[in-house]
Design a protein around this motif. Structure first.
Motif, PDB file in Angstrom:
ATOM      1  N   VAL A  60      16.115  -1.291 -15.176  1.00 29.89           N
ATOM      2  CA  VAL A  60      16.021   0.148 -15.394  1.00 29.89           C
ATOM      3  C   VAL A  60      16.973   0.532 -16.521  1.00 29.89           C
ATOM      4  N   GLN A  61      16.405   0.967 -17.650  1.00 23.22           N
ATOM      5  CA  GLN A  61      17.233   1.430 -18.771  1.00 23.22           C
ATOM      6  C   GLN A  61      17.607   2.887 -18.513  1.00 23.22           C
ATOM      7  N   GLY A  62      18.914   3.145 -18.502  1.00 22.95           N
ATOM      8  CA  GLY A  62      19.378   4.490 -18.174  1.00 22.95           C
ATOM      9  C   GLY A  62      19.643   4.663 -16.685  1.00 22.95           C
ATOM     10  N   ILE A  63      19.998   3.566 -16.000  1.00 26.62           N
ATOM     11  CA  ILE A  63      20.142   3.595 -14.539  1.00 26.62           C
ATOM     12  C   ILE A  63      21.368   4.389 -14.083  1.00 26.62           C
ATOM     13  N   THR A  64      22.309   4.644 -14.985  1.00 25.78           N
ATOM     14  CA  THR A  64      23.503   5.393 -14.559  1.00 25.78           C
ATOM     15  C   THR A  64      23.341   6.901 -14.746  1.00 25.78           C
ATOM     16  N   GLY A  65      22.247   7.336 -15.373  1.00 24.19           N
ATOM     17  CA  GLY A  65      21.981   8.769 -15.483  1.00 24.19           C
ATOM     18  C   GLY A  65      21.411   9.299 -14.181  1.00 24.19           C
ATOM     19  N   GLY A  66      21.377  10.605 -14.026  1.00 20.69           N
ATOM     20  CA  GLY A  66      20.916  11.223 -12.784  1.00 20.69           C
ATOM     21  C   GLY A  66      19.511  10.781 -12.395  1.00 20.69           C
ATOM     22  N   GLU A  67      18.565  10.962 -13.318  1.00 21.43           N
ATOM     23  CA  GLU A  67      17.173  10.616 -13.038  1.00 21.43           C
ATOM     24  C   GLU A  67      17.014   9.116 -12.810  1.00 21.43           C
ATOM     25  N   GLY A  68      17.590   8.333 -13.719  1.00 21.09           N
ATOM     26  CA  GLY A  68      17.447   6.878 -13.651  1.00 21.09           C
ATOM     27  C   GLY A  68      18.004   6.337 -12.349  1.00 21.09           C
ATOM     28  N   ASN A  69      19.151   6.858 -11.952  1.00 21.36           N
ATOM     29  CA  ASN A  69      19.806   6.389 -10.739  1.00 21.36           C
ATOM     30  C   ASN A  69      18.986   6.744  -9.500  1.00 21.36           C
TER      31      ASN A  69
ATOM     32  N   ALA B  40      10.157  -6.694 -16.791  1.00 21.50           N
ATOM     33  CA  ALA B  40       9.598  -5.362 -17.068  1.00 21.50           C
ATOM     34  C   ALA B  40      10.739  -4.355 -17.088  1.00 21.50           C
ATOM     35  N   SER B  41      10.525  -3.259 -17.802  1.00 25.74           N
ATOM     36  CA  SER B  41      11.570  -2.255 -17.900  1.00 25.74           C
ATOM     37  C   SER B  41      10.997  -0.874 -17.599  1.00 25.74           C
ATOM     38  N   VAL B  42      11.818  -0.051 -16.960  1.00 27.99           N
ATOM     39  CA  VAL B  42      11.466   1.362 -16.802  1.00 27.99           C
ATOM     40  C   VAL B  42      12.546   2.158 -17.530  1.00 27.99           C
ATOM     41  N   ILE B  43      12.108   3.075 -18.395  1.00 30.38           N
ATOM     42  CA  ILE B  43      13.047   3.736 -19.302  1.00 30.38           C
ATOM     43  C   ILE B  43      13.260   5.202 -18.933  1.00 30.38           C
ATOM     44  N   PHE B  44      14.507   5.523 -18.538  1.00 27.97           N
ATOM     45  CA  PHE B  44      14.929   6.897 -18.257  1.00 27.97           C
ATOM     46  C   PHE B  44      16.053   7.232 -19.224  1.00 27.97           C
ATOM     47  N   VAL B  45      15.727   7.391 -20.466  1.00 30.44           N
ATOM     48  CA  VAL B  45      16.745   7.611 -21.492  1.00 30.44           C
ATOM     49  C   VAL B  45      16.405   8.929 -22.177  1.00 30.44           C
ATOM     50  N   PRO B  46      17.402   9.788 -22.455  1.00 36.80           N
ATOM     51  CA  PRO B  46      17.101  11.099 -23.049  1.00 36.80           C
ATOM     52  C   PRO B  46      16.323  10.969 -24.366  1.00 36.80           C
ATOM     53  N   PRO B  47      15.529  12.014 -24.707  1.00 36.97           N
ATOM     54  CA  PRO B  47      14.603  11.930 -25.845  1.00 36.97           C
ATOM     55  C   PRO B  47      15.234  11.457 -27.145  1.00 36.97           C
ATOM     56  N   ALA B  48      16.467  11.875 -27.416  1.00 39.44           N
ATOM     57  CA  ALA B  48      17.078  11.544 -28.700  1.00 39.44           C
ATOM     58  C   ALA B  48      17.306  10.036 -28.839  1.00 39.44           C
ATOM     59  N   PHE B  49      17.434   9.343 -27.713  1.00 46.51           N
ATOM     60  CA  PHE B  49      17.746   7.909 -27.750  1.00 46.51           C
ATOM     61  C   PHE B  49      16.609   7.045 -27.206  1.00 46.51           C
ATOM     62  N   ALA B  50      15.515   7.702 -26.823  1.00 52.93           N
ATOM     63  CA  ALA B  50      14.460   6.984 -26.098  1.00 52.93           C
ATOM     64  C   ALA B  50      13.708   5.996 -26.985  1.00 52.93           C
ATOM     65  N   ALA B  51      13.438   6.382 -28.242  1.00 47.05           N
ATOM     66  CA  ALA B  51      12.700   5.461 -29.106  1.00 47.05           C
ATOM     67  C   ALA B  51      13.509   4.178 -29.289  1.00 47.05           C
ATOM     68  N   ASP B  52      14.810   4.323 -29.458  1.00 43.66           N
ATOM     69  CA  ASP B  52      15.693   3.162 -29.587  1.00 43.66           C
ATOM     70  C   ASP B  52      15.592   2.286 -28.335  1.00 43.66           C
ATOM     71  N   ALA B  53      15.572   2.930 -27.168  1.00 49.83           N
ATOM     72  CA  ALA B  53      15.480   2.176 -25.910  1.00 49.83           C
ATOM     73  C   ALA B  53      14.142   1.442 -25.816  1.00 49.83           C
ATOM     74  N   ILE B  54      13.076   2.083 -26.290  1.00 48.40           N
ATOM     75  CA  ILE B  54      11.765   1.410 -26.258  1.00 48.40           C
ATOM     76  C   ILE B  54      11.777   0.207 -27.210  1.00 48.40           C
ATOM     77  N   PHE B  55      12.349   0.403 -28.425  1.00 46.31           N
ATOM     78  CA  PHE B  55      12.472  -0.730 -29.352  1.00 46.31           C
ATOM     79  C   PHE B  55      13.224  -1.879 -28.689  1.00 46.31           C
ATOM     80  N   GLU B  56      14.299  -1.553 -27.983  1.00 50.35           N
ATOM     81  CA  GLU B  56      15.093  -2.607 -27.343  1.00 50.35           C
ATOM     82  C   GLU B  56      14.223  -3.383 -26.350  1.00 50.35           C
TER      83      GLU B  56
END
Lengths: 381, 289
Positions: free
Chosen positions: B13-22, B68-84
Motif C-alpha cells: 500500500v503506497q501511502g499507508i501512513t496517511g489517513g485514507e491509506g491507513n 501488486a500496489s494500491v495507491i493512496f497518495v495525494p494528487p500532487a504526488f500521485a503520478a510519481d507514485a504510479i511511475f514508481e
C-alpha cells in the motif's frame, strides 16, 4: 474551468501571440471611452462562458460612435443563454481576408495531446469535424517529449494554410502548446486566427479551459477562477468544495459519488420531474457537510423539493443518519420537503434513527425519487 | 475470477501512513486481502496497519515479494507514485487517488504502454473478487460470491447495482471500478475481455457514463468478440453540454459528443440491453442466468 476571452488573450499577448488591441468595459460610458481610443470599426464582445456568442447576439461590430453606444447598451445586461452579461471586451476590428482554426486539446481516446488546424476557420468547428473531418489536420504530441517544432509546421502545411503565412501560424501553434503545458490547460482554441490584407496573423478569439484538478499548482489561474463564477450558487459550491452543477428544474438533488448522483438526476427525469442541480457531497457523513449541502439546495429559489440519496459504503448508514439529523437541527424550519434514501452498510440502523418528523424516508432509490417528484408537483400546484 | 487479483496477490500500500491509506489498508486486511507491506518515503522501518513500511516500493518488493500496489497518495504526488509502481515491475497497480492533473496522466499513459504492469484507475474504488481479495475502498460487506462480473466508471453507482444484484441472490465474480478520469489505465474493453475469458463469469454488467467514447468502443467489442451476455447502464442522460458532472471525465462536449444517447444506442446496436434504472439492470441480469 473556463477562462474568459479577455483573460486568455492576456496570456496569449504575454506569450507573444498577436492579438487585437482591446479594453474591458462594464458600462456604456466605459465602452465609448474604449472605442474612442481604439477607433472604428470596433468589435463589442460579451464576456460570458457561452459558446456561439456571435450567433446569439453577443458580438457586434460598430462602425461609428452611435452604433457603439447602441451596441454596448444592448449587450451589457443582456441575457445570453441564461447568463447576464456584465462585461464587454471592446476590440479593434480586424480587416481580414482569411480565417483559420487552430487548437490544442487532450485526445482522451489516445491519452495524449493533439494539435488541430483547419482552413475552415470562423465557423463552428465541431460541425466541420462532423461533416468534413478531413478538413481538420491533426498531429498528436508525445507528452514525454513535448512538442517538436517540426510537428507544428507539419500540421499547418498539412492543413493547407497559405505558404506565406504558414510559418507564422506554426509559431502561434507552438506558443499555444507551450501555454497548454505551462497552464495545465485541457483545451485551447483560437477560432478564428485571422489573416489580414497585409498578411499579418492575429488571434481574433480565444477559448482556454484549465484542468480543475491542476489548480493546486496554478495559483494565479485559481485566482482568475474567483472572478469567473457567474452564478452565486456555483460560487458558494466552490467555497464549500462541492462538485455542483446548476440546472433549470425544481427537484434539488444531493447524493454521494458522481455516477450515483447523475443516476439520481436521470431518475428524476425518468419519473417526470426536472432536476435542479447536481450536488455530490463525497465521502464521509459529517453533519457540517450535510448542512452545507442542504443550505445549497434550500437557497436555490428554483428548488421546490429535495431528494437526498446516500449509499453508505465504508461510511456506515447510522453515521450518515446521525449526520443528517445533526444537519437538520441547524435549520429552524425545513423550508422544502426532503426525502431521504439510505442504502448500503447499516442502512436499516440508519433509517431507524432518522428524524421522520422533519423528513420523509424511502427504502429504495426509485421510491425516493418518485416521492420527491410528486412533492415538487404538489408545491407547483 | 483471478485474472486481476486473488487471495495469493501480495499487496503493498503506497501511502499507508496517511489517513485514507491507513484506514483502508486495515479494511483490506480485515476482508482477507494479503497486504504485505506499505511504502512511504521517509517512513521506512515503521509499522502501519500491522505491516512493515518501506521507503520505496522496490524495497517492499525485495523484502516482502509484493506483486501488486494500491495507491493512496495525494494528487500532487500521485503520478510519481504510479511511475514508481510501474517501474518496479509489479503485476498490477490500483490508483485510488482522485484529482490527478490530466497532463500528468498523459505521461503515465505513455509509460504504461512501455511496461508489463497493469493499472486500474485512477479516481476509482478499486477491484474486488468477493471472498478472496479487495484492492481499494469498496465496502466488502455488500458483495457476495457469484458469477456476475461488473465493470464501472463510478464507485457508488457500482455499489447501488451490486446491492440490487445481491438482493436477488445474484453474486459477483469480480467487480472492477475503472475510474472516472479522462485518462485511465484499464479500459472497459480490457475488463470485458478479462470477463469473457473467465470461466467463473456467466454474465456482465457494464456501468458507463457521459464523456469520451470508451462506451461506444466497448459496445463494438461486445458485439464482435463476446459471447458472455452483458447488461448496461449509462449515467448522465440529463447532463447539460460543457459541464463537468463530478468526475473529471464526465462531460458532454459542446458539439454533443459523449452523450448518454450515443452510448445507449451503441450498446443497443451491439445487442446489449440498457436499463433505465439500476433495478432494470438487475432484471436483465436475472434474465440472462
Amino acid at each position: 474551468m473556463k477562462l474568459h476571452e479577455h483573460q486568455a488573450k492576456t496570456l496569449f499577448a504575454d506569450a507573444g501571440i498577436p492579438v487585437p488591441d482591446s479594453r474591458l468595459a462594464t458600462t456604456v460610458d466605459e465602452a465609448l471611452d474604449a472605442v474612442d481610443e481604439i477607433g472604428y470599426p470596433a468589435a463589442i464582445k460579451a464576456q460570458v462562458h457561452v459558446g456561439g456568442r456571435g450567433k446569439a447576439g453577443g458580438i457586434t461590430i460598430a462602425t461609428d460612435r452611435e452604433e457603439a453606444a447602441r451596441d454596448a447598451e444592448e449587450i451589457l445586461g443582456m441575457d445570453l443563454k441564461g447568463y447576464t452579461v456584465g462585461t464587454v471586451l471592446v476590440e479593434e476590428g480586424v480587416d481580414f481576408v482569411d480565417e483559420l482554426y487552430v487548437g490544442v486539446t487532450m485526445d482522451r481516446g489516445e491519452g495524449r495531446p493533439v494539435l488541430m488546424v483547419s482552413t475552415e476557420g470562423g465557423v463552428d468547428i465541431e460541425a466541420v469535424a462532423a461533416e468534413n473531418p478531413d478538413a481538420i489536420a491533426r498531429e498528436h504530441v508525445d507528452p514525454a517529449f513535448g512538442l517538436h517544432p517540426y510537428q507544428a509546421r507539419k500540421v499547418v502545411y498539412e492543413a493547407g494554410v497559405d505558404a506565406d503565412v504558414a510559418l507564422d501560424v506554426a509559431s502561434i501553434l507552438s506558443t499555444l502548446y507551450d501555454l497548454y503545458e505551462a497552464n495545465d490547460a485541457s483545451e485551447i482554441e483560437v477560432n478564428p486566427v485571422m489573416i489580414t490584407s497585409e498578411r499579418d496573423v492575429v488571434a481574433a478569439d480565444a477559448v482556454m479551459n484549465i484542468d480543475e484538478d491542476a489548480l493546486f499548482r496554478q495559483s494565479e489561474l485559481a485566482d482568475l477562477a474567483e472572478e469567473s463564477y457567474e452564478d452565486d450558487l456555483e460560487r458558494k459550491a466552490a467555497e464549500y468544495g462541492f462538485d455542483y452543477v446548476r440546472l433549470s428544474g425544481n427537484v434539488g438533488i444531493i447524493g454521494n459519488g458522481a455516477g450515483l448522483v447523475m443516476t439520481t438526476l436521470d431518475l428524476v427525469d425518468h419519473y417526470g420531474g426536472t432536476p435542479a442541480n447536481f450536488l455530490d457531497v463525497g465521502g464521509g457523513a459529517k453533519a457540517e457537510r450535510i448542512a452545507q449541502a442542504l443550505d445549497m439546495v434550500f437557497s436555490d429559489p428554483n428548488v421546490d423539493s429535495v431528494v437526498f440519496n446516500i449509499f453508505g459504503g465504508i461510511t456506515r448508514g447510522d453515521e450518515v443518519a446521525k449526520g443528517i439529523n445533526g444537519a437538520l437541527a441547524d435549520f429552524e424550519e425545513i423550508p422544502k420537503p426532503v426525502v431521504v434514501r439510505l442504502a448500503g452498510t447499516n442502512a436499516e440502523e440508519g433509517m431507524a434513527i432518522l428524524d421522520t418528523d422533519l423528513i420523509r424516508v424511502e427504502r429504495t432509490l426509485e421510491a425516493a425519487v418518485q416521492r420527491a417528484v410528486k412533492n415538487a408537483e404538489e408545491v407547483v400546484q | 475470477m483471478s485474472t486481476f487479483v486473488d487471495d495469493d496477490t501480495r499487496v503493498v500500500v503506497q501511502g499507508i501512513t496517511g489517513g485514507e491509506g491507513n484506514f483502508h489498508a486495515g479494511q483490506m486486511i480485515e476482508y482477507g486481502t494479503n497486504v504485505v507491506a506499505g511504502a512511504v518515503p521517509g517512513k521506512g522501518g515503521q509499522e502501519a496497519a500491522g505491516v512493515p513500511v518501506y521507503d520505496t516500493v522496490s524495497e517492499a518488493v525485495d523484502a516482502e515479494n509484493a506483486d501488486a500496489s494500491v495507491i493512496f497518495v495525494p494528487p500532487a504526488f500521485a503520478a510519481d507514485a504510479i511511475f514508481e509502481a510501474l517501474d518496479t515491475d509489479l503485476d498490477l497497480a490500483v490508483a485510488i487517488t482522485e484529482g490527478i492533473p490530466t497532463q500528468d496522466m498523459a505521461t503515465v499513459n505513455k509509460r504504461l504502454s512501455e511496461v508489463d504492469t497493469g493499472l486500474i484507475g485512477p479516481n476509482c474504488p478499486g477491484i474486488i473478487t468477493p471472498g478472496e481479495a479487495k484492492l481499494g475502498i469498496l465496502p466488502g460487506n455488500i458483495f457476495s460470491e457469484g458469477n456476475v462480473g461488473l465493470v464501472s466508471r463510478s464507485g457508488t453507482l457500482t455499489y447501488q447495482v451490486v446491492d440490487n444484484l445481491t438482493e436477488r441472490g445474484l453474486g459477483q465474480s469480480t467487480a472492477i471500478g475503472i475510474g472516472g478520469d479522462p485518462i485511465i489505465g484499464t479500459s472497459f474493453i480490457d475488463a470485458l475481455g478479462a470477463f469473457e475469458a473467465d470461466a467463473d463469469t456467466d454474465a456482465v454488467v457494464m456501468c458507463g457514463e457521459i464523456g469520451g467514447e470508451d462506451e461506444e468502443q466497448a459496445a463494438r467489442f461486445i458485439g464482435e468478440q463476446m459471447d458472455t451476455p452483458v447488461a448496461g447502464f449509462i449515467a448522465g442522460r440529463t447532463a447539460p453540454p460543457g459541464k463537468r458532472m463530478g468526475h473529471a471525465g464526465a462531460i458532454v462536449s459542446g458539439s454533443g459528443t459523449g452523450t448518454a444517447r450515443s452510448k445507449i444506442d451503441a450498446l443497443n446496436d451491439a445487442g446489449v440491453p440498457v436499463g433505465d434504472t439500476p433495478e432494470e439492470v438487475a432484471d436483465h441480469v436475472e434474465g440472462f442466468l
